[in-house]
Design a protein around this motif. Structure first.
Motif, PDB file in Angstrom:
ATOM      1  N   LEU B  28     -22.167 -15.105 -30.157  1.00 16.55           N
ATOM      2  CA  LEU B  28     -21.820 -16.355 -29.465  1.00 16.55           C
ATOM      3  C   LEU B  28     -21.883 -17.524 -30.450  1.00 16.55           C
ATOM      4  O   LEU B  28     -22.405 -17.400 -31.555  1.00 16.55           O
ATOM      5  CB  LEU B  28     -22.808 -16.597 -28.326  1.00 16.55           C
ATOM      6  CG  LEU B  28     -22.951 -15.467 -27.291  1.00 16.55           C
ATOM      7  CD1 LEU B  28     -24.051 -15.806 -26.291  1.00 16.55           C
ATOM      8  CD2 LEU B  28     -21.622 -15.240 -26.572  1.00 16.55           C
ATOM      9  N   SER B  29     -21.391 -18.678 -30.014  1.00 23.95           N
ATOM     10  CA  SER B  29     -21.592 -19.875 -30.833  1.00 23.95           C
ATOM     11  C   SER B  29     -23.090 -20.143 -30.847  1.00 23.95           C
ATOM     12  O   SER B  29     -23.817 -19.706 -29.952  1.00 23.95           O
ATOM     13  CB  SER B  29     -20.856 -21.063 -30.209  1.00 23.95           C
ATOM     14  OG  SER B  29     -21.527 -21.462 -29.029  1.00 23.95           O
ATOM     15  N   MET B  30     -23.568 -20.845 -31.856  1.00 24.22           N
ATOM     16  CA  MET B  30     -25.017 -21.065 -31.958  1.00 24.22           C
ATOM     17  C   MET B  30     -25.563 -21.868 -30.774  1.00 24.22           C
ATOM     18  O   MET B  30     -26.686 -21.658 -30.334  1.00 24.22           O
ATOM     19  CB  MET B  30     -25.357 -21.742 -33.289  1.00 24.22           C
ATOM     20  CG  MET B  30     -25.248 -20.813 -34.482  1.00 24.22           C
ATOM     21  SD  MET B  30     -26.246 -19.305 -34.309  1.00 24.22           S
ATOM     22  CE  MET B  30     -24.987 -18.066 -34.061  1.00 24.22           C
ATOM     23  N   GLU B  31     -24.742 -22.781 -30.237  1.00 22.91           N
ATOM     24  CA  GLU B  31     -25.177 -23.561 -29.073  1.00 22.91           C
ATOM     25  C   GLU B  31     -25.381 -22.636 -27.869  1.00 22.91           C
ATOM     26  O   GLU B  31     -26.339 -22.765 -27.116  1.00 22.91           O
ATOM     27  CB  GLU B  31     -24.148 -24.653 -28.727  1.00 22.91           C
ATOM     28  CG  GLU B  31     -24.125 -25.819 -29.701  1.00 22.91           C
ATOM     29  CD  GLU B  31     -23.567 -25.452 -31.081  1.00 22.91           C
ATOM     30  OE1 GLU B  31     -22.813 -24.458 -31.205  1.00 22.91           O
ATOM     31  OE2 GLU B  31     -23.932 -26.147 -32.051  1.00 22.91           O
ATOM     32  N   GLU B  32     -24.468 -21.681 -27.698  1.00 17.66           N
ATOM     33  CA  GLU B  32     -24.585 -20.711 -26.600  1.00 17.66           C
ATOM     34  C   GLU B  32     -25.761 -19.766 -26.859  1.00 17.66           C
ATOM     35  O   GLU B  32     -26.545 -19.468 -25.955  1.00 17.66           O
ATOM     36  CB  GLU B  32     -23.288 -19.891 -26.497  1.00 17.66           C
ATOM     37  CG  GLU B  32     -22.170 -20.579 -25.721  1.00 17.66           C
ATOM     38  CD  GLU B  32     -22.534 -20.744 -24.261  1.00 17.66           C
ATOM     39  OE1 GLU B  32     -22.903 -19.757 -23.611  1.00 17.66           O
ATOM     40  OE2 GLU B  32     -22.465 -21.908 -23.774  1.00 17.66           O
ATOM     41  N   ALA B  33     -25.854 -19.280 -28.109  1.00 21.05           N
ATOM     42  CA  ALA B  33     -26.913 -18.322 -28.462  1.00 21.05           C
ATOM     43  C   ALA B  33     -28.296 -18.944 -28.250  1.00 21.05           C
ATOM     44  O   ALA B  33     -29.248 -18.246 -27.890  1.00 21.05           O
ATOM     45  CB  ALA B  33     -26.755 -17.875 -29.912  1.00 21.05           C
ATOM     46  N   ALA B  34     -28.385 -20.267 -28.465  1.00 21.69           N
ATOM     47  CA  ALA B  34     -29.676 -20.948 -28.338  1.00 21.69           C
ATOM     48  C   ALA B  34     -30.271 -20.795 -26.934  1.00 21.69           C
ATOM     49  O   ALA B  34     -31.487 -20.786 -26.766  1.00 21.69           O
ATOM     50  CB  ALA B  34     -29.533 -22.430 -28.695  1.00 21.69           C
ATOM     51  N   LYS B  35     -29.414 -20.620 -25.936  1.00 22.67           N
ATOM     52  CA  LYS B  35     -29.910 -20.450 -24.557  1.00 22.67           C
ATOM     53  C   LYS B  35     -30.764 -19.184 -24.422  1.00 22.67           C
ATOM     54  O   LYS B  35     -31.515 -19.040 -23.461  1.00 22.67           O
ATOM     55  CB  LYS B  35     -28.726 -20.355 -23.586  1.00 22.67           C
ATOM     56  CG  LYS B  35     -27.937 -21.638 -23.463  1.00 22.67           C
ATOM     57  CD  LYS B  35     -26.780 -21.453 -22.509  1.00 22.67           C
ATOM     58  CE  LYS B  35     -25.897 -22.689 -22.485  1.00 22.67           C
ATOM     59  NZ  LYS B  35     -24.603 -22.421 -21.820  1.00 22.67           N
ATOM     60  N   TYR B  36     -30.583 -18.231 -25.346  1.00 23.69           N
ATOM     61  CA  TYR B  36     -31.314 -16.959 -25.263  1.00 23.69           C
ATOM     62  C   TYR B  36     -32.448 -16.882 -26.282  1.00 23.69           C
ATOM     63  O   TYR B  36     -33.060 -15.835 -26.444  1.00 23.69           O
ATOM     64  CB  TYR B  36     -30.340 -15.792 -25.458  1.00 23.69           C
ATOM     65  CG  TYR B  36     -29.228 -15.812 -24.447  1.00 23.69           C
ATOM     66  CD1 TYR B  36     -29.433 -15.275 -23.176  1.00 23.69           C
ATOM     67  CD2 TYR B  36     -27.996 -16.391 -24.734  1.00 23.69           C
ATOM     68  CE1 TYR B  36     -28.428 -15.310 -22.228  1.00 23.69           C
ATOM     69  CE2 TYR B  36     -26.981 -16.437 -23.799  1.00 23.69           C
ATOM     70  CZ  TYR B  36     -27.199 -15.897 -22.544  1.00 23.69           C
ATOM     71  OH  TYR B  36     -26.211 -15.938 -21.603  1.00 23.69           O
TER      72      TYR B  36
END
Lengths: 419, 163
Positions: B28-36
């Motif tokens: 995922l994009s890092m912004e999306e990945a950060a949610k996990y």
């Protein structure tokens, strides 16, 4: 001044006559390696553009798309596409994809020579120490700095001497040797340090097995793992047309911060139990552990020697019902050698599924993830929680022989019972 | 950067890179990945964390992968300072390169979730404003402090290349 092999390697990289552990040096990089998952896409491409800088020496850079090949979905496909296009746009001729996990490809494609300083965007870059290089994993921003300047600062590590004496007993492989060492030293026992492997056990070890040893140095926290060059190294270099480079040996009176000695004759097949690599037990004493998946592959345990050992054990046998045995040869070259030797058919006849040469299953991103409550026994290097898929699954690390034996019985099994 | 004060999010030993940045979300994009981020041990992490929070752990923080996505996703979520008893070396370097201050403190077991701590990096001291305790912490070596002061390696490269 007496120096260890790691000190000599970094002195060379720093252009100095001698360096001492603890000293901070500005080192020139001989080779840089990037993969797809942590390569140009992370902090590198965008920042290089912003800096208006080019790659310092494209011929010293290798890019290998290995984690997301073959891509499991469109997002992974985009990452591989981006990596491929970035490599082409920056004049990187040493670009590989669908060739296998980066560390095996780097060695086979002669991208590492003894004496060199090699950095890569993967923690298992420490693998190349088996060829007498100083190699270590770095992050993506650090790689950006290397790509732009060709240099990075390094603290010269203290060295830990890991000494194994004697031949390996039947049924024991390099994986058991390194698990024994990590189980003793601890998963952070070598943090910031070099692990230097020596003794008659390593002297007799083929390169396939030595690469498994240095590959896992980082699992004890080490900066690098290293084995001095000898006739086995030189034969391997010649076979793969790898330039000879510079061979270093530690001085007899070099300083070590710790020394560990083991007798190989006392070794038995081991496993690393969930969820830490130093959670090491004798596989025969790990209890009745039912397995669902058995995996032989990766930059740790997917080489010719590994697949051959598994095939020799599995010849004429069938894997247990309810178990899937997945095999991923560590490279295209390993695949072809195994194919010619009839190893792939033997494995397939035993019920194994042969996968592409890829990093996929090792970190659960494609080609063999495990579900909730499932157990995998794997010849790879990490068993952290969630590593191969569900965080409610368990991963046991073991030798390819132990993985093959466990696939036959459906429970964690000491391979010596089948040899 | 003499004093840094913030609320603590607290974890234990061996918080490795597969926990901080689970591989399944790295595509995922890092912004999306950060949610996990941290989801294997704390699925609520991304919802709980606030910019300026102090990420505090115990031994062997960041072991495992070289993946910069671990400190990067923490940075995206607003973490600028990390305190731990000890670090895995690549994670430590990645923090510094991203401009995240990584401080060593042998007494992080005395710090709890949501304590408010104030760190004096020059004196090498942490004051726990919630409990009133004081702990010694490692001073940052000058060559590393210089990098963090710059804002990380990219800013330092900008300077070096005159961008």
């Amino acid at each position: 001044m007496a120096m260890t092999i790691s000190e000599k390697l970094l002195a060379r990289a720093a252009g100095k006559k001698e360096v001492r552990a603890g000293e901070i040096v500005q080192a020139r990089v001989d080779k840089a390696m990037m993969d797809d998952i942590l390569g140009p896409r992370i902090e590198i491409a965008e920042n290089m553009e912003m800096l208006g800088a080019g790659v310092w020496d494209p011929d010293r850079v290798t890019i290998i798309s290995d984690h997301y090949t073959p891509p499991a979905n469109a997002k992974q496909a985009e990452i591989v596409k981006f990596t491929r296009e970035w490599a082409a746009a920056h004049g990187i001729v040493h670009y590989y994809e669908f060739a296998g996990p980066c560390h095996q490809v780097m060695v086979e494609k002669a991208r590492v020579s003894p004496g060199e300083l090699v950095v890569g965007t993967d923690s298992h870059t420490c693998t190349y120490g088996a060829l007498g290089a100083f190699s270590t994993g770095i992050g993506s921003t650090e790689m950006l700095g290397v790509l732009v300047t060709g240099e990075l600062w390094l603290k010269v590590p203290q060295s830990i001497k890991v000494h194994f004496e004697g031949g390996l007993p039947r049924g024991v492989m390099a994986k058991d040797v390194i698990l024994r060492a990590i189980g003793t030293i601890g998963h952070n026992g070598a943090t910031y340090r070099a692990m230097e492997f020596c003794g008659t056990t390593f002297d007799a070890m083929p390169m396939d097995e030595r690469l498994c040893i240095t590959n896992m140095a980082v699992e004890a926290g080490a900066k690098n793992g290293v084995i001095a060059c000898d006739s086995i190294t030189r034969t391997y270099l010649a076979e793969h047309r790898i330039p000879e480079g510079v061979s270093f040996q530690s001085d007899p009176d070099a300083q070590y911060c710790a020394e560990y000695s083991f007798h190989a004759s006392e070794l038995v097949p081991l496993c690393a139990c969930p969820h830490e690599v130093d959670n090491v037990a004798e596989i025969s004493g790990a209890g009745h552990v039912k397995i669902h998946q058995a995996y032989i592959g990766s930059c740790t345990g997917g080489r010719f020697n590994d697949l051959k050992a598994a095939a020799d054990l599995l010849r004429g046998k069938k894997i247990a019902k309810g178990v899937r045995l997945l095999i991923s040869p560590a490279s295209r070259e390993v695949w072809e050698a195994c194919d010619k030797a009839g190893i792939l058919s033997t494995l397939s006849e035993a019920g194994a599924t042969i996968l592409a040469s890829s990093c996929g299953a090792c970190l659960g991103i494609h080609s063999g993830a495990i579900g909730k409550g499932e157990v995998c026994v794997s010849s790879t290097n990490r068993n952290f929680i969630g590593r191969m898929g569900s965080k409610e699954g368990d991963v046991y690390l073991a030798s390819p022989l132990s993985v093959a034996a466990s696939a036959v019985t459906g429970i964690l099994t000491d391979p010596r019972t089948m040899l | 950067m003499a004093n840094i004060t913030g609320r603590v999010l607290k974890y234990g030993d061996n918080i490795n890179t597969d926990i901080i940045s689970p591989p399944a979300y790295m595509e995922l994009s890092m912004e999306e990945a950060a949610k996990y981020a941290m989801s294997p041990v704390d699925p609520e992490f991304a919802l709980t964390v606030q910019p300026g929070d102090l990420f505090v752990a115990e031994n062997n923080l960041g072991s495992g992968s070289s993946r910069e996505t671990a400190p990067l996703t923490l940075k995206i979520l607003g973490i600028r300072t990390i305190v731990a008893k000890s670090y895995a070396r690549i994670f430590y370097r990645n923090c510094i390169n991203l401009g995240i201050l990584a401080i060593e403190c042998p007494e992080t077991d005395r710090i709890s979730k949501f304590d408010v701590c104030s760190i004096d990096t020059e004196a090498g001291q942490i004051q726990n404003l919630t409990t009133g305790e004081r702990y010694l912490c490692g001073k940052i070596p000058p060559h590393i402090m210089e990098l963090v002061r710059c804002g990380g390696l990219v800013e330092s490269l900008k300077h070096r290349l005159g961008v």
